[in-house]
Write a protein that holds these residues in place. Sequence first.
Motif, PDB file in Angstrom:
ATOM      1  N   LEU A 211      12.591  15.902  -2.365  1.00 15.63           N
ATOM      2  CA  LEU A 211      13.098  16.811  -1.315  1.00 15.63           C
ATOM      3  C   LEU A 211      11.910  16.820   0.021  1.00 15.63           C
ATOM      4  N   SER A 212      10.890  17.578  -0.831  1.00 15.93           N
ATOM      5  CA  SER A 212       9.855  18.154   0.060  1.00 15.93           C
ATOM      6  C   SER A 212       8.767  17.068   0.750  1.00 15.93           C
ATOM      7  N   ALA A 213       9.314  16.365   0.178  1.00 14.62           N
ATOM      8  CA  ALA A 213       8.330  14.770   0.618  1.00 14.62           C
ATOM      9  C   ALA A 213       7.577  15.054   1.827  1.00 14.62           C
ATOM     10  N   ASP A 214       8.730  15.502   2.746  1.00 10.05           N
ATOM     11  CA  ASP A 214       8.388  15.073   4.394  1.00 10.05           C
ATOM     12  C   ASP A 214       6.709  16.916   4.287  1.00 10.05           C
ATOM     13  N   TRP A 215       6.965  17.942   3.752  1.00  9.45           N
ATOM     14  CA  TRP A 215       6.622  19.353   3.920  1.00  9.45           C
ATOM     15  C   TRP A 215       5.063  18.643   2.992  1.00  9.45           C
ATOM     16  N   LEU A 216       5.227  17.931   1.766  1.00  9.81           N
ATOM     17  CA  LEU A 216       4.117  18.528   0.428  1.00  9.81           C
ATOM     18  C   LEU A 216       2.861  17.117   1.615  1.00  9.81           C
ATOM     19  N   TYR A 217       3.705  16.059   2.044  1.00  8.69           N
ATOM     20  CA  TYR A 217       2.294  14.517   2.347  1.00  8.69           C
ATOM     21  C   TYR A 217       2.720  14.532   3.703  1.00  8.69           C
ATOM     22  N   SER A 218       2.768  15.487   4.823  1.00 10.02           N
ATOM     23  CA  SER A 218       3.724  15.210   5.894  1.00 10.02           C
ATOM     24  C   SER A 218       1.636  14.287   6.136  1.00 10.02           C
ATOM     25  N   ASP A 219       0.868  14.581   5.721  1.00 10.82           N
ATOM     26  CA  ASP A 219      -0.214  13.519   6.508  1.00 10.82           C
ATOM     27  C   ASP A 219      -0.529  12.216   6.030  1.00 10.82           C
ATOM     28  N   LEU A 220       0.619  11.559   5.277  1.00  9.97           N
ATOM     29  CA  LEU A 220       0.781  10.412   4.714  1.00  9.97           C
ATOM     30  C   LEU A 220       2.219   9.852   5.533  1.00  9.97           C
ATOM     31  N   GLY A 221       1.994   8.037   5.954  1.00  7.63           N
ATOM     32  CA  GLY A 221       2.803   7.158   6.422  1.00  7.63           C
ATOM     33  C   GLY A 221       4.317   7.853   6.545  1.00  7.63           C
ATOM     34  N   ALA A 222       5.309   7.766   7.446  1.00  8.02           N
ATOM     35  CA  ALA A 222       6.261   8.293   7.286  1.00  8.02           C
ATOM     36  C   ALA A 222       7.569   7.021   6.085  1.00  8.02           C
ATOM     37  N   GLU A 223       6.448   6.066   6.188  1.00 10.03           N
ATOM     38  CA  GLU A 223       7.339   4.811   5.293  1.00 10.03           C
ATOM     39  C   GLU A 223       7.207   5.483   3.892  1.00 10.03           C
ATOM     40  N   THR A 224       5.777   5.995   3.130  1.00  9.28           N
ATOM     41  CA  THR A 224       5.596   6.857   2.038  1.00  9.28           C
ATOM     42  C   THR A 224       6.697   7.583   1.442  1.00  9.28           C
ATOM     43  N   ARG A 225       6.779   8.176   2.187  1.00  6.92           N
ATOM     44  CA  ARG A 225       7.916   9.666   2.420  1.00  6.92           C
ATOM     45  C   ARG A 225       9.053   9.025   1.872  1.00  6.92           C
ATOM     46  N   VAL A 226       9.696   8.565   2.794  1.00  7.49           N
ATOM     47  CA  VAL A 226      10.980   7.473   2.323  1.00  7.49           C
ATOM     48  C   VAL A 226      11.273   6.269   1.177  1.00  7.49           C
TER      49      VAL A 226
ATOM     50  N   LEU B 278       0.974  -0.947   0.331  1.00  4.21           N
ATOM     51  CA  LEU B 278       0.180  -0.276   0.129  1.00  4.21           C
ATOM     52  C   LEU B 278       1.045   1.503   0.164  1.00  4.21           C
ATOM     53  N   ASN B 279       1.776   1.364   1.239  1.00  6.82           N
ATOM     54  CA  ASN B 279       2.766   2.489   1.233  1.00  6.82           C
ATOM     55  C   ASN B 279       3.158   2.605  -0.329  1.00  6.82           C
ATOM     56  N   GLU B 280       4.218   1.476  -1.675  1.00  9.07           N
ATOM     57  CA  GLU B 280       5.147   1.405  -2.626  1.00  9.07           C
ATOM     58  C   GLU B 280       3.329   2.269  -3.544  1.00  9.07           C
ATOM     59  N   PHE B 281       2.035   0.898  -3.666  1.00 12.84           N
ATOM     60  CA  PHE B 281       1.695   1.941  -4.397  1.00 12.84           C
ATOM     61  C   PHE B 281       1.163   3.417  -4.547  1.00 12.84           C
ATOM     62  N   ALA B 282       0.785   3.812  -3.425  1.00 17.32           N
ATOM     63  CA  ALA B 282       0.478   5.517  -2.614  1.00 17.32           C
ATOM     64  C   ALA B 282       2.103   6.685  -3.217  1.00 17.32           C
ATOM     65  N   ALA B 283       3.237   5.591  -3.272  1.00 14.09           N
ATOM     66  CA  ALA B 283       4.624   6.943  -4.046  1.00 14.09           C
ATOM     67  C   ALA B 283       4.265   6.994  -4.794  1.00 14.09           C
ATOM     68  N   MET B 284       4.035   5.515  -6.011  1.00 18.27           N
ATOM     69  CA  MET B 284       4.195   5.425  -6.909  1.00 18.27           C
ATOM     70  C   MET B 284       2.642   6.544  -7.605  1.00 18.27           C
ATOM     71  N   THR B 285       2.013   6.135  -7.636  1.00 14.39           N
ATOM     72  CA  THR B 285       0.709   6.607  -7.630  1.00 14.39           C
ATOM     73  C   THR B 285       0.853   8.379  -7.483  1.00 14.39           C
ATOM     74  N   ILE B 286       1.275   8.748  -6.025  1.00 18.90           N
ATOM     75  CA  ILE B 286       1.848  10.048  -6.008  1.00 18.90           C
ATOM     76  C   ILE B 286       3.022  10.643  -7.468  1.00 18.90           C
ATOM     77  N   ILE B 287       4.353   9.999  -7.500  1.00 17.17           N
ATOM     78  CA  ILE B 287       5.043  10.720  -7.856  1.00 17.17           C
ATOM     79  C   ILE B 287       5.074  10.338  -9.521  1.00 17.17           C
TER      80      ILE B 287
END
Length: 456
Positions: free
Chosen positions: A345-360, A274-283
Motif C-alpha cells: 500500500l506504500s509503494a507510491d511513497w516508497l518507490y516514487s522514483d520508479l515508473g507507475a506501471e512498476t508500482r501498480v 523490465l517493469n515486472e522484473f523490477a517489481a519482483m526484485t523489489i518484493i
Amino acid sequence: MFRSSPMPVTEGPTARHVFALAWPMTLKAIMLHGTVVIDTYLVSSLGESAIAAMGLSTAVAGLVLGAILAFANAMQIRTAQAFGTNDRIFLKSVFASGMAVSLAIGLIGLTTIFLFGDALLDVMAPTVEIGSLAKDYLAIFSLVILGEAIGQVISSHFNGCGRTRLPLYSFLLAVPINIASSIVLIHGFLGLPAFGVAGAAMGSAIAVTAQVSYLILRFARVDGGLLRLSGWRQSDFAATLRRHLGFSLPIAATFFSATFAMQVSALIYARLSLNEFAAMTIIGPWIMVTGTVGMQWAQATGIIVAQLLGQKTEKDVLERFLASAWRGAFVASGAVAVLLCAVCLSADWLYSDLGAETRVILLGFLPVLLILPFPKGSNAICGNTLRASGDTVYVMHIFIWAQWLFRIPATAIAVLYLQLPAAWVLSIQLWEEFLKFPAFHRRLHRGDWKDSEVSE
C-alpha cells in the motif's frame, strides 16, 4: 538455559521463552536481509536498470551465501543439542567443525564466482549495460561473502546457546555503517566519486567488516575458553568433522536447495518485462525480511526443542511447549501479513522514483502476500521441530521435491511459455506451501520426534 528459570521444571518453557529467543534473532535476520533491501532502496533512485543489475548480481552471490547460511542453520541446531547436554567438548567440536565447513564453502564459492561469474551474467543480463553494472557490484560484494562465512558461524553458536542478543548487537553496529557508507559512495558525497551500483556493494563490505570484528571479539571474551579445551566429541577432529557433516548435510541441503531455487527463480524472472522484473526484485527481499518474523519464531522453537531433547525432557512438557509455540506462530504470521500489506500500500511513497506501471504491479501482489505467511509459518514450525529431533532427511525430501518438481518447473512454464502476469508468477510460492502442508503435519502429529536421542 531453563535451569535458572523460577518456574517449576514440570511446567517447562512456553511461548514467552520462544519470544525471548526469537525477537533478537528476528531483528538480526531482518537486518541481514535488510542489507539487500537497503541497497535496493538506495539504488532505486538510479532507475530500473540499476535495480535489475543488482538483482542479477545478488542472485549469483546468493548461491554462495545460501550455502553458508544453510550450514550455519544446521550448526545452530547442533549447538542447541550440545548446549542441552551441558558437554563443553561437544560444544567445542560443533563450533570448530562448523567454522571449517563455512570457510571451505566461502573459499570455493569465491573461486567459482571469479572463474564463471562474468560469463553467467553475460548470458542472463537483458542488456550489455545491465551486465556491466552487475559485474561491478558482484566483484565488490564478494568481500561480503568472506565476512559472512565467519560471522554466520559465530552467530549460530551464540543462538544455539541462547545468547541471541549478541548477533543482534553486531547488526545494530553494522546497519548504520552500511546505510551511511552506501549513501556516500553511491552518490559521491564528501568529495568522493559517485560509484553508483558499485557503491552499494562497497557500503555492504565496510559494514560486514565491522560486524565480524565485533563478533570475533565477543566470542573471544564469552566462549574463547572452548578452543583451549583438549579432546574432541569423536576420536579426533577428522572423525568429529565427519559426524558434524553427517548431521548437517540434510539440513544444509534443505536450506541450500531453497536458496538455489530462489536464485534460479530470480534468473527466470529476468525474462519478465523490465517493469515486472523490477517489481519482483523489489518484493523478493521484502518477503524475506518480513518473513523472518515467522521464520525466526520457528527457529527459536527448534532451538528450545533441541535443548529440551538434549536434557531428556518428559513428553508432556514437550507437547505443552509446542502447543504454546504454535499459537505464537499464528500471531507471528498475522504480523507478517500486516507488514507486507503496508509495503504494497506504500509503494507510491516508497518507490516514487520508479515508473507507475512498476508500482501498480507491486500493489497487485497484495492478495497473495496476505495469505502466504500462514501456511508458511505452520510448515516452518513442523520443519524446525523435526530437524531438532534429528529427523532431517524427511524434512529435506519435502522441501527439495516441492521446489524442484513444482516451484521451478511451474515458474519456468508461467514465465517462459504462458507469459503470465507477475502476480500469478508470485502465487506459485503460495501453492508450494499448500503442497508441503499435509506431509509436514502428518509427520509431526505421529509423535516420533519426542523419543529422539539427540546426544547419540
